[in-house]
Design an enzyme around this catalytic site. Structure first.
Site, PDB file in Angstrom:
ATOM      1  N   CYS A 212       0.813  -1.230   0.000  1.00 52.36           N
ATOM      2  CA  CYS A 212       0.000   0.000   0.000  1.00 52.36           C
ATOM      3  C   CYS A 212       0.841   1.271   0.000  1.00 52.36           C
ATOM      4  O   CYS A 212       0.407   2.300  -0.490  1.00 52.36           O
ATOM      5  CB  CYS A 212      -0.923   0.016   1.202  1.00 52.36           C
ATOM      6  SG  CYS A 212      -1.998  -1.415   1.230  1.00 52.36           S
TER       7      CYS A 212
ATOM      8  N   HIS B 160      -3.671   7.151   1.002  1.00 55.36           N
ATOM      9  CA  HIS B 160      -3.861   5.834   0.386  1.00 55.36           C
ATOM     10  C   HIS B 160      -5.284   5.395   0.706  1.00 55.36           C
ATOM     11  O   HIS B 160      -5.746   5.506   1.842  1.00 55.36           O
ATOM     12  CB  HIS B 160      -2.838   4.851   0.942  1.00 55.36           C
ATOM     13  CG  HIS B 160      -3.265   3.434   0.775  1.00 55.36           C
ATOM     14  ND1 HIS B 160      -3.580   2.909  -0.462  1.00 55.36           N
ATOM     15  CD2 HIS B 160      -3.465   2.439   1.678  1.00 55.36           C
ATOM     16  CE1 HIS B 160      -3.942   1.647  -0.306  1.00 55.36           C
ATOM     17  NE2 HIS B 160      -3.890   1.339   0.979  1.00 55.36           N
TER      18      HIS B 160
ATOM     19  N   ASN C 114      -9.770  -0.588  -2.633  1.00 55.33           N
ATOM     20  CA  ASN C 114      -8.367  -0.354  -2.289  1.00 55.33           C
ATOM     21  C   ASN C 114      -7.500  -0.960  -3.392  1.00 55.33           C
ATOM     22  O   ASN C 114      -7.500  -2.167  -3.583  1.00 55.33           O
ATOM     23  CB  ASN C 114      -8.102  -1.012  -0.921  1.00 55.33           C
ATOM     24  CG  ASN C 114      -6.657  -0.902  -0.474  1.00 55.33           C
ATOM     25  OD1 ASN C 114      -5.764  -0.578  -1.260  1.00 55.33           O
ATOM     26  ND2 ASN C 114      -6.421  -1.205   0.790  1.00 55.33           N
TER      27      ASN C 114
HETATM   28  O1  UT7 Z   1      -4.582  -0.988   2.625  1.00 50.25           O
HETATM   29  C1  UT7 Z   1      -3.880  -1.681   3.590  1.00 50.25           C
HETATM   30  C2  UT7 Z   1      -4.390  -1.598   4.900  1.00 50.25           C
HETATM   31  N1  UT7 Z   1      -5.670  -2.237   5.057  1.00 50.25           N
HETATM   32  C3  UT7 Z   1      -6.499  -1.668   5.887  1.00 50.25           C
HETATM   33  O2  UT7 Z   1      -6.233  -0.584   6.337  1.00 50.25           O
HETATM   34  C4  UT7 Z   1      -7.749  -2.434   6.315  1.00 50.25           C
HETATM   35  C5  UT7 Z   1      -7.995  -2.165   7.767  1.00 50.25           C
HETATM   36  N2  UT7 Z   1      -9.123  -2.897   8.293  1.00 50.25           N
HETATM   37  C6  UT7 Z   1     -10.393  -2.663   7.934  1.00 50.25           C
HETATM   38  O3  UT7 Z   1     -10.629  -1.838   7.081  1.00 50.25           O
HETATM   39  C7  UT7 Z   1     -11.501  -3.409   8.637  1.00 50.25           C
HETATM   40  O4  UT7 Z   1     -10.946  -4.171   9.691  1.00 50.25           O
HETATM   41  C8  UT7 Z   1     -12.339  -4.332   7.707  1.00 50.25           C
HETATM   42  C9  UT7 Z   1     -13.192  -3.466   6.794  1.00 50.25           C
HETATM   43  C10 UT7 Z   1     -11.412  -5.193   6.893  1.00 50.25           C
HETATM   44  C11 UT7 Z   1     -13.262  -5.235   8.509  1.00 50.25           C
HETATM   45  O5  UT7 Z   1     -14.099  -4.458   9.334  1.00 50.25           O
HETATM   46  P1  UT7 Z   1     -14.236  -4.828  10.868  1.00 50.25           P
HETATM   47  O6  UT7 Z   1     -15.178  -3.889  11.447  1.00 50.25           O
HETATM   48  O7  UT7 Z   1     -12.854  -4.878  11.464  1.00 50.25           O
HETATM   49  O8  UT7 Z   1     -14.912  -6.270  10.801  1.00 50.25           O
HETATM   50  P2  UT7 Z   1     -14.409  -7.667  11.420  1.00 50.25           P
HETATM   51  O9  UT7 Z   1     -13.296  -8.212  10.609  1.00 50.25           O
HETATM   52  O10 UT7 Z   1     -14.218  -7.518  12.883  1.00 50.25           O
HETATM   53  O11 UT7 Z   1     -15.671  -8.558  11.160  1.00 50.25           O
HETATM   54  C12 UT7 Z   1     -16.942  -8.276  11.811  1.00 50.25           C
HETATM   55  C13 UT7 Z   1     -17.952  -9.314  11.361  1.00 50.25           C
HETATM   56  C14 UT7 Z   1     -17.456 -10.750  11.502  1.00 50.25           C
HETATM   57  O12 UT7 Z   1     -18.581 -11.552  11.878  1.00 50.25           O
HETATM   58  P3  UT7 Z   1     -18.818 -11.970  13.415  1.00 50.25           P
HETATM   59  O13 UT7 Z   1     -17.598 -12.744  13.803  1.00 50.25           O
HETATM   60  O14 UT7 Z   1     -18.986 -10.702  14.157  1.00 50.25           O
HETATM   61  O15 UT7 Z   1     -20.050 -12.797  13.330  1.00 50.25           O
HETATM   62  C15 UT7 Z   1     -17.018 -11.126  10.123  1.00 50.25           C
HETATM   63  O16 UT7 Z   1     -17.110 -12.509   9.893  1.00 50.25           O
HETATM   64  O17 UT7 Z   1     -18.249  -9.157   9.979  1.00 50.25           O
HETATM   65  C16 UT7 Z   1     -18.036 -10.394   9.291  1.00 50.25           C
HETATM   66  N3  UT7 Z   1     -17.565 -10.109   7.933  1.00 50.25           N
HETATM   67  C17 UT7 Z   1     -18.397  -9.840   6.920  1.00 50.25           C
HETATM   68  N4  UT7 Z   1     -19.720  -9.801   6.823  1.00 50.25           N
HETATM   69  C18 UT7 Z   1     -20.262  -9.479   5.622  1.00 50.25           C
HETATM   70  C19 UT7 Z   1     -16.277 -10.001   7.507  1.00 50.25           C
HETATM   71  N5  UT7 Z   1     -16.269  -9.675   6.202  1.00 50.25           N
HETATM   72  C20 UT7 Z   1     -17.562  -9.560   5.818  1.00 50.25           C
HETATM   73  C21 UT7 Z   1     -18.174  -9.247   4.608  1.00 50.25           C
HETATM   74  N6  UT7 Z   1     -19.522  -9.210   4.548  1.00 50.25           N
HETATM   75  N7  UT7 Z   1     -17.463  -8.957   3.487  1.00 50.25           N
END
Ligand code: UT7
Length: 335
Positions: free
Chosen positions: A115, A262, A292
């Site tokens: 990134c 970014h 992204n």
């Molecule tokens: O560019 C390089 C750097 N990258 C970043 O900066 C990314 C940084 N991280 C993020 O942007 C966020 O952490 C994400 C957008 C990737 C994820 O958001 P989050 O609020 O951290 O969600 P999470 O991973 O904690 O997941 C929450 C819930 C989970 O379900 P349970 O365990 O609460 O039942 C996941 O299984 O959302 C679920 N989940 C989804 N649900 C629907 C994960 N991905 C999805 C999805 N659609 N695509």
């Protein structure tokens, strides 16, 4: 004393639009979750047969940047190609661009900094220009994510975020003091290398080993991301490295005309915007349209902001990135 200025910008994204609803047809996800957590509405994916690849998209962006710089390929003395998704394991995208653009036997260098690849790449270009070694350097950031994502529910935490595209900038020697790239600031923290990574196939995880050692649910040839951990580090490092750049130039947040972060996550950009008390028109975001695109995200956003007249002569433009490695960096530019 030489400095480098950006003399031309270009970008290219594949035509194929993939909406959040399209993704919900192949995995358990939905438009509401994706938009709420990331701000992304749609992204572009290379379509089989559309003739694109990481280096081909790079060439398309580079041709526009060169034309806008009013230069030809013969003027370019160095190619720097930033990507995490090269066409081939080796050689890198730089030499492929050189071949496709019929360039002389100039050096071509690939930067593997994910990134923050574009910020690292322009920093390298800037050093070569400042020392007087080269006058014109072509810097490209290009990614073909869709070719390597797990498009099933297992990969939904990663696959909904990333998109394909390319951006390019020509950096040209200038002797105008106080203009162009004022400084760049680079960091990395390898302790967190695995928190956002793709382990194999690689020399550590070669294909036969992957197949024999890994059950279907744990395949290391798809990207892995510890999303919340990456998010928490990103917001801290973005702010730190922007502050570092401002301080190095005796500037403050009120001097910023345009911040191009970014495009990792709209929530991250909004957090940074609030920290620096910037208005909506001082921060350029296009993650809504492209997702992204890692090394391509800053040059695509920079190109669009410039095309829309949002960057004017004399403006203070700040680029900042954070991502896998972890690596992060900023560039402070007087346009
Ligand atoms: O560019 C390089 C750097 N990258 C970043 O900066 C990314 C940084 N991280 C993020 O942007 C966020 O952490 C994400 C957008 C990737 C994820 O958001 P989050 O609020 O951290 O969600 P999470 O991973 O904690 O997941 C929450 C819930 C989970 O379900 P349970 O365990 O609460 O039942 C996941 O299984 O959302 C679920 N989940 C989804 N649900 C629907 C994960 N991905 C999805 C999805 N659609 N695509």
């Amino acid at each position: 004393m030489y400095t480098s200025k950006i003399s031309g910008l270009g970008s290219y994204v594949p035509e194929n639009v993939v909406t959040n609803d399209d993704l919900s047809k192949v995995m358990d996800t939905n438009d509401e979750w994706i938009q709420e957590r990331t701000g992304i509405k749609e992204r572009r994916h290379i379509k089989k047969g559309d003739g694109n690849s990481t280096s081909i998209m790079g060439v398309k962006a580079a041709k526009i940047a060169l034309e806008r710089a009013k230069l030809t390929t013969d003027d370019i003395e160095l190619i720097i190609f930033a990507t995490l998704s090269p066409d081939m394991y080796f050689p890198g995208g730089g030499v492929r661009v050189q071949e496709m653009m019929n360039m002389r036997t100039i050096p071509a260098l690939d930067v593997r900094n994910q990134c923050s690849g574009f910020v690292y790449a322009i920093s390298v270009a800037d050093q070569f220009i400042k020392t007087g070694m080269y006058k014109n350097v072509l810097v490209i950031g290009s990614e073909n994510h869709s070719g390597g994502l797990d498009m099933t529910t297992r990969g939904r935490g990663v696959s909904v975020i990333f998109g394909d595209g390319a951006g390019a900038a020509v950096l040209t020697r200038s002797e105008e003091e106080g203009r162009g790239i004022l400084s760049t600031h680079l960091h990395s923290e390898g302790a967190h290398a695995k928190e956002l990574s793709l382990e194999g196939p690689s020399t550590e995880h070669w294909v036969p080993e992957i197949i024999s050692e890994n059950p279907q649910e744990n395949i290391p040839y798809y990207p892995y991301m510890n999303g919340q951990f990456v998010f928490k580090n990103a917001v801290v490092r973005f702010s730190e490295v922007i502050n570092e750049g401002l301080q190095a130039n005796n500037l403050s947040a009120t001097d910023i005309n345009m911040l191009i972060p970014h495009q990792a996550n709209l929530r991250i950009s909004q957090f940074v915007q609030r920290q620096f008390k910037l208005s909506d028109d001082q921060v350029y975001n296009n993650i809504q349209k492209y997702g992204n695109t890692t090394a391509a995200s800053i040059p695509i956003a920079l190109t669009e902001a410039w095309e829309q007249g949002k960057i004017k002569e004399g403006d203070l433009v700040v680029l900042a990135a954070f991502g896998s490695g972890f690596t992060w960096g900023s560039a402070i530019i007087r346009w």
